[in-house]
Design a protein around this motif. Structure first.
Motif, PDB file in Angstrom:
ATOM      1  N   ALA A  37       0.828  -1.214   0.000  1.00 37.94           N
ATOM      2  CA  ALA A  37       0.000   0.000   0.000  1.00 37.94           C
ATOM      3  C   ALA A  37       0.860   1.261   0.000  1.00 37.94           C
ATOM      4  O   ALA A  37       0.557   2.236  -0.688  1.00 37.94           O
ATOM      5  N   MET A  38       1.955   1.215   0.757  1.00 39.21           N
ATOM      6  CA  MET A  38       2.831   2.379   0.876  1.00 39.21           C
ATOM      7  C   MET A  38       3.712   2.563  -0.356  1.00 39.21           C
ATOM      8  O   MET A  38       4.249   3.641  -0.583  1.00 39.21           O
ATOM      9  N   GLY A  39       3.887   1.486  -1.112  1.00 40.83           N
ATOM     10  CA  GLY A  39       4.705   1.542  -2.316  1.00 40.83           C
ATOM     11  C   GLY A  39       6.193   1.653  -2.030  1.00 40.83           C
ATOM     12  O   GLY A  39       6.929   2.294  -2.783  1.00 40.83           O
ATOM     13  N   ILE A  40       6.633   1.018  -0.931  1.00 41.84           N
ATOM     14  CA  ILE A  40       8.064   1.057  -0.569  1.00 41.84           C
ATOM     15  C   ILE A  40       8.556  -0.348  -0.236  1.00 41.84           C
ATOM     16  O   ILE A  40       7.769  -1.245   0.031  1.00 41.84           O
ATOM     17  N   GLY A  41       9.864  -0.509  -0.251  1.00 42.47           N
ATOM     18  CA  GLY A  41      10.472  -1.793   0.088  1.00 42.47           C
ATOM     19  C   GLY A  41      10.807  -1.873   1.570  1.00 42.47           C
ATOM     20  O   GLY A  41      10.730  -0.881   2.302  1.00 42.47           O
ATOM     21  N   LYS A  42      11.221  -3.071   2.004  1.00 39.88           N
ATOM     22  CA  LYS A  42      11.555  -3.294   3.411  1.00 39.88           C
ATOM     23  C   LYS A  42      12.668  -2.378   3.897  1.00 39.88           C
ATOM     24  O   LYS A  42      12.613  -1.848   5.007  1.00 39.88           O
ATOM     25  N   GLY A  43      13.685  -2.203   3.070  1.00 39.06           N
ATOM     26  CA  GLY A  43      14.820  -1.365   3.471  1.00 39.06           C
ATOM     27  C   GLY A  43      14.391   0.063   3.763  1.00 39.06           C
ATOM     28  O   GLY A  43      14.747   0.637   4.798  1.00 39.06           O
ATOM     29  N   SER A  44      13.628   0.637   2.849  1.00 40.10           N
ATOM     30  CA  SER A  44      13.123   2.002   3.038  1.00 40.10           C
ATOM     31  C   SER A  44      12.206   2.083   4.246  1.00 40.10           C
ATOM     32  O   SER A  44      12.238   3.055   5.006  1.00 40.10           O
ATOM     33  N   PHE A  45      11.396   1.033   4.414  1.00 40.55           N
ATOM     34  CA  PHE A  45      10.463   1.010   5.542  1.00 40.55           C
ATOM     35  C   PHE A  45      11.220   1.083   6.866  1.00 40.55           C
ATOM     36  O   PHE A  45      10.931   1.921   7.714  1.00 40.55           O
TER      37      PHE A  45
END
Length: 194
Positions: A37-45
């Protein structure tokens, strides 16, 4: 070394996560659903939300609360009869079919869930409720001074009553969804605003 720069808008990402939390609840929202939903990967999260899912949830509630409080404060301010606006706001809660953004039920439901997590989060929920209470207190005081409200009860206590009513409605709606019963209960509580 400062690390990689953020390549996403945190406020927008949190708003998208809020929709997942709103529809699924904190416990059942999966990391995969949130990231998608956020449109980001684990690293960015994990770079942005070092406390993981719980930090994201807390920030979601804070962001939603700021938006909700700002919106309701503005609507009250723009109203010709502010006490009547508050009454209608509460009565509209009886007819809400789902978790409507304008009525703040996501916030009400989340505060119940959050307050059970730990002591530091409990303090955050108290601050969020205090924001809503402050809006009600300022409106009541102004209405008393202008003669729109006859009651001379302490504005702070009346405001806490309204905040408690708002919170209680969101809890009661989980068990009782009859608009007639909810409306009767709300009207009884709003008699204090005469």
């Amino acid at each position: 070394m400062a690390g990689r720069p953020k390549i996403f808008n945190e406020e927008e990402a949190i708003a998208k996560a809020t929709e997942v939390f709103r529809n699924k609840g904190y416990d059942t929202a999966s990391a995969e659903e949130l990231l998608e939903a956020m449109g980001i990967g684990k690293g960015s999260f994990y770079l942005a939300f070092k406390g993981g899912k719980q930090e994201l949830y807390v920030r979601s509630i804070k962001q939603f609360a700021e938006y909700f409080n700002q919106k309701i404060a503005q609507a009250i301010e723009n109203s010709d009869h502010q006490i009547e606006f508050i009454k209608q706001f509460f009565l509209s809660l009886a007819d809400a079919k789902d978790c409507d953004v304008d009525r703040g039920c996501y916030l009400g439901n989340a505060l119940v869930q959050l307050s059970e997590k730990d002591e530091s989060i409990k303090k955050i929920t108290a601050e969020l409720l205090k924001g809503l209470q402050n809006i009600f207190a300022a409106t009541i005081k102004k209405a008393q001074e202008s003669g729109q409200l006859k009651s001379q009860e302490d504005p702070e206590i009346l405001a806490w009553h309204l905040t408690n009513l708002w919170n209680g409605i969101h809890v009661t709606r989980r068990m009782e969804n009859s608009p007639e019963i909810l409306r009767s209960m709300i009207k009884m509580n709003l008699k204090l605003l005469e």
